[in-house]
Design an enzyme around this catalytic site. Structure first.
Site, mmCIF file in Angstrom:
data_model
loop_
_atom_site.group_PDB
_atom_site.id
_atom_site.type_symbol
_atom_site.label_atom_id
_atom_site.label_comp_id
_atom_site.label_asym_id
_atom_site.label_seq_id
_atom_site.Cartn_x
_atom_site.Cartn_y
_atom_site.Cartn_z
ATOM 1 C CB SER A 246 -0.880 0.027 1.245
ATOM 2 O OG SER A 246 -0.089 0.289 2.377
ATOM 3 C CE LYS A 247 1.719 7.854 -2.920
ATOM 4 N NZ LYS A 247 1.102 8.892 -3.721
ATOM 5 N NE ARG A 248 -2.930 3.797 5.245
ATOM 6 C CZ ARG A 248 -3.130 2.544 5.648
ATOM 7 N NH1 ARG A 248 -2.453 2.059 6.664
ATOM 8 N NH2 ARG A 248 -4.004 1.781 5.035
ATOM 9 N N GLY A 251 4.962 3.825 0.296
ATOM 10 C CA GLY A 251 5.262 5.075 -0.413
ATOM 11 C C GLY A 251 5.101 4.927 -1.907
#
Ligand code: GLU
Length: 496
Positions: A246-248, A251
């Site tokens: 995930s981007k959370r 990144g």
């Protein structure tokens, strides 16, 4: 005309995630293979996340990848009335009912079930209300949700997933689930089905995390009297620690745009993504667009989750080594004329472009790209590792300095003298420079490698690269001689 109709229905999150891109790609391949249609539908019910910018992020990502769609983008929120009307119809036909249980009541029952160490499932309080009583309470404006009535007879939902095979969920294991919230907003489970029915979707190809919804969605299809699509759930892509990407957490490295901005070729990324969860059944790994469309099939999607490896701390090998290897393959084998346009954009961005590269120095430019790409992985390598070919203000890489210059301080004297010899060559060919360098090494009584590596470090700034004599050939006599004469400055820069 093919009846295949698939969809890509992302919920915008601000960028196109590589996992979503893979979903889009699989759907696109399947549609193209069968001459079907791909529908792009933005599931924009989360108003906070569905900003114009985040929707644009998805569309740009798809366009960059070359994944084109045939219908849409449609927006889920535009069909809200239709979703609510479907829920009303389900109520009218006895497949759903209003539920007036309050949150407090539900919490208390859940607590009691927990205390008794039992499983909590909605107990059906409102399912037993007489329809006219329920209708009267709704008419009075009493707050309520709408719940789907799961069949109470013994039995189960059975379906044949194209990837996971025959799957079964007993009715007894499903509770009467909510399809419309008390504020009147429809839930994803319902909207998604209503949209798929309207869009006449024949195959739902989505992530394995959708599998938990499938039995309930099949019940909705049935209740609506709609044909049930074929389902194919794809394995997930996990990080090296086997956690969902995930981007959370990870990144930008998981955003398609990151690959675009870091010098990937769109088709190379597609080719890499398809292998995260699918294989052709033989050992092929590289495909042209047409080959991949031909080879792709739902049956060959793997069941095992795939791992996406990357190393944010390594500036060169920042992403999955396989992704880089695939990108390098295309970069090194594509027609050099096509590459030239892409490299031009990179050089322009760094102020390294010279219009002569499109004019009188065109041949030189193409020959240089063809030579230096043999060691490159991304388009960014051209202005970075390849800077010395396009500018004189290039740095000497640390590793090149330490290994090939610092260890042989005598090079500060030798290389300028070698420059004099090279300056005297009538024909500055690879054969001539090679002979000159080898003869000079012999005269000094050092291994030719010492000179060759030292020259490479000084004239290109790099530790490694294509064959040195070819490199000297494209750099040309003047630049090589000039750079070698300035070797003492290169040493001084470091020691100073
Ligand atoms: N909007 C959902 C998602 O992005 C779609 C799931 C589906 O394909 O049904 O996960």
């Amino acid at each position: 005309m093919s009846d295949v109709r698939v969809r890509f229905p992302p919920s915008p999150t601000g960028y196109l995630h590589i996992g979503s891109a893979r979903t889009a790609l699989y759907n696109w391949l399947f549609a193209r293979k069968h001459g079907g249609k791909l529908v792009l539908r933005i599931e924009d019910t989360d108003a906070e996340r569905s900003t114009e910018a985040s929707i644009r992020g998805i569309i740009e990502g798809l366009e960059w990848l070359g994944i084109d769609w045939d219908e849409g983008p449609y927006f889920q929120t535009a069909f809200r009335d239709e979703h609510v009307a479907a829920a009303r119809r389900l109520v009218a036909e006895g497949h759903a009912y209003p539920c007036f249980c309050t949150k407090e009541e539900l919490d208390a029952r859940r607590e009691a079930a927990r205390a008794a160490k039992g499983d909590y499932r909605y107990d059906g309080t409102c399912r037993r209300l007489a329809p006219d009583e329920a209708a009267a309470r709704v008419a009075r404006g009493e707050p309520h949700v709408i719940r789907f009535r799961v069949p109470d007879e013994a039995g189960s939902v059975v379906f044949e997933d194209k990837v996971y095979g025959r799957l079964e969920k007993a009715y007894a294991d499903l509770e009467d689930f909510v399809i419309v919230r008390s504020d009147g907003s429809p839930l994803y489970l319902l909207s998604n089905v209503v949209d798929d029915v309207r869009d006449r979707i024949s195959h739902v190809i989505r992530g394995q995390d959708g599998l938990a919804n499938t039995p309930r969605q099949i019940l909705i299809y049935r209740a609506l009297g709609a044909p049930i699509p074929v389902f194919a759930h794809m394995p997930l892509t996990l990080d090296p620690q086997k956690a969902k990407i995930s981007k959370r957490k990870h990144g930008e490295i998981v955003a398609v745009q990151f690959y675009r901005d870091n010098g990937f070729l769109p088709w190379a990324l597609c080719n890499f993504l398809v292998l995260l969860g699918w294989s052709p059944g033989d050992d092929r790994e590289l495909f042209t667009r047409e080959e991949l469309i031909q080879a792709f099939s739902l049956e060959r999607i793997n069941r095992a989750n795939s791992v996406f490896n990357y190393n944010k701390n390594d500036p060169k090998f920042f992403t999955d080594p396989k992704a880089l290897a695939v990108n390098a393959h295309y970069l090194r084998t594509m027609p050099v004329e096509d590459l030239a346009g892409l490299v031009e954009a990179e050089l322009r961005a760094e102020g390294l472009w010279d219009d002569a590269y499109a004019g009188e120095r065109r041949d030189w430019f193409l020959r240089t790209l063809d030579l230096i790409r043999s060691r490159f992985h991304t388009l960014k390598d051209f202005p970075r590792a390849g800077r010395a070919y396009f500018a004189d203000d290039y740095a000497i890489e640390d590793r090149a300095y330490k290994k090939n210059l610092a260890k042989h301080p005598d090079l500060a004297g030798w290389l300028p003298r070698l420059a004099d010899r090279l300056a005297g060559l009538a024909a500055f060919t690879p054969e001539a420079t090679e002979a000159a360098i080898r003869a000079y090494a012999e005269g000094l009584g050092v291994k030719p490698g010492v000179l060759i590596n030292g020259v490479r470090a000084v004239v290109t700034g790099q530790l490694a690269g294509p064959g040195l004599f070819e490199v000297l050939d494209v750099l040309g006599q003047d630049r090589v001689v000039d750079r070698l004469r300035r070797t003492p400055e290169r040493f001084a820069e470091r020691s100073g």
